[in-house]
Design a protein around this motif. Structure first.
Motif, short mmCIF file in Angstrom:
data_model
loop_
_atom_site.label_atom_id
_atom_site.label_comp_id
_atom_site.label_asym_id
_atom_site.label_seq_id
_atom_site.Cartn_x
_atom_site.Cartn_y
_atom_site.Cartn_z
N ALA A 184 4.12 -7.19 3.71
CA ALA A 184 3.26 -6.07 3.30
C ALA A 184 3.36 -5.85 1.80
CB ALA A 184 3.66 -4.80 4.05
N HIS A 185 4.56 -5.87 1.26
CA HIS A 185 4.73 -5.63 -0.17
C HIS A 185 3.98 -6.68 -0.99
CE1 HIS A 185 6.56 -4.26 -3.87
NE2 HIS A 185 6.82 -5.52 -4.15
N GLY A 186 4.13 -7.94 -0.62
CA GLY A 186 3.45 -9.01 -1.35
C GLY A 186 1.95 -8.88 -1.29
N ARG A 187 1.42 -8.58 -0.10
CA ARG A 187 -0.03 -8.46 0.04
C ARG A 187 -0.56 -7.23 -0.68
NH1 ARG A 187 -3.74 -10.41 3.72
NH2 ARG A 187 -2.25 -12.09 4.01
N LEU A 188 0.16 -6.11 -0.59
CA LEU A 188 -0.28 -4.89 -1.28
C LEU A 188 -0.28 -5.10 -2.79
CD1 LEU A 188 1.62 -2.32 0.94
CD2 LEU A 188 -0.87 -2.61 0.83
N LYS A 189 0.74 -5.77 -3.32
CA LYS A 189 0.78 -6.04 -4.77
C LYS A 189 -0.37 -6.95 -5.17
CE LYS A 189 3.61 -4.80 -7.41
NZ LYS A 189 3.50 -3.62 -8.28
N LEU B 126 -6.43 -1.87 -4.61
CA LEU B 126 -5.48 -0.79 -4.35
C LEU B 126 -4.77 -0.41 -5.65
CD1 LEU B 126 -3.66 -2.12 -1.13
CD2 LEU B 126 -5.56 -0.49 -1.24
N GLU B 127 -4.14 0.76 -5.61
CA GLU B 127 -3.25 1.15 -6.70
C GLU B 127 -2.01 1.80 -6.10
OE1 GLU B 127 -5.69 3.61 -9.17
OE2 GLU B 127 -5.56 5.33 -7.85
N SER B 128 -0.93 1.78 -6.86
CA SER B 128 0.31 2.35 -6.35
C SER B 128 0.91 3.28 -7.39
CB SER B 128 1.32 1.25 -6.02
OG SER B 128 1.74 0.59 -7.19
#
Length: 76
Positions: free
Chosen positions: A49-54, A62-64
Motif C-alpha cells: 500500500a505504501h509503495g502504491r500510494l507514493k 493523491l497527496e499526503s
C-alpha cells in the motif's frame, strides 16, 4: 500454484494484483485514511500500500500529509 510475475529486480510485481483505482477509491471513501487503513480496505500488505500510494502521489493522483507518525492520504 499460480506463478506471479516479477519486476526487473526480481521482486513480485504487486501492480498486477491491485489496480490504482482500488487505492484511489479507498482513499476517497475513508475519513482521514492512513496507509494502514488503505491497506486494510484494499486487502494488501502495508508495504504494498505504501509503495502504491507514493507512486500515485508522484503521478499527482493523491497527496499526503504527516499527522503524528502516520501519513494521511487524500485524492487531488
Amino acid at each position: 500454484m499460480t506463478k506471479r510475475s516479477r519486476d526487473s529486480k526480481g521482486r513480485f510485481d504487486s501492480s498486477a494484483a491491485y489496480s490504482d483505482q482500488e487505492f484511489i477509491d479507498a482513499v476517497g471513501e475513508l475519513d482521514l485514511p492512513t496507509t494502514v487503513d488503505v491497506a486494510n480496505v484494499v486487502g494488501c500488505g502495508h508495504s504494498t500500500a505504501h509503495g502504491r500510494l507514493k507512486s500515485l502521489e508522484d503521478s499527482g493522483d493523491l497527496e499526503s500529509r504527516s499527522v503524528g507518525s502516520a501519513l494521511v492520504w487524500s485524492v487531488t
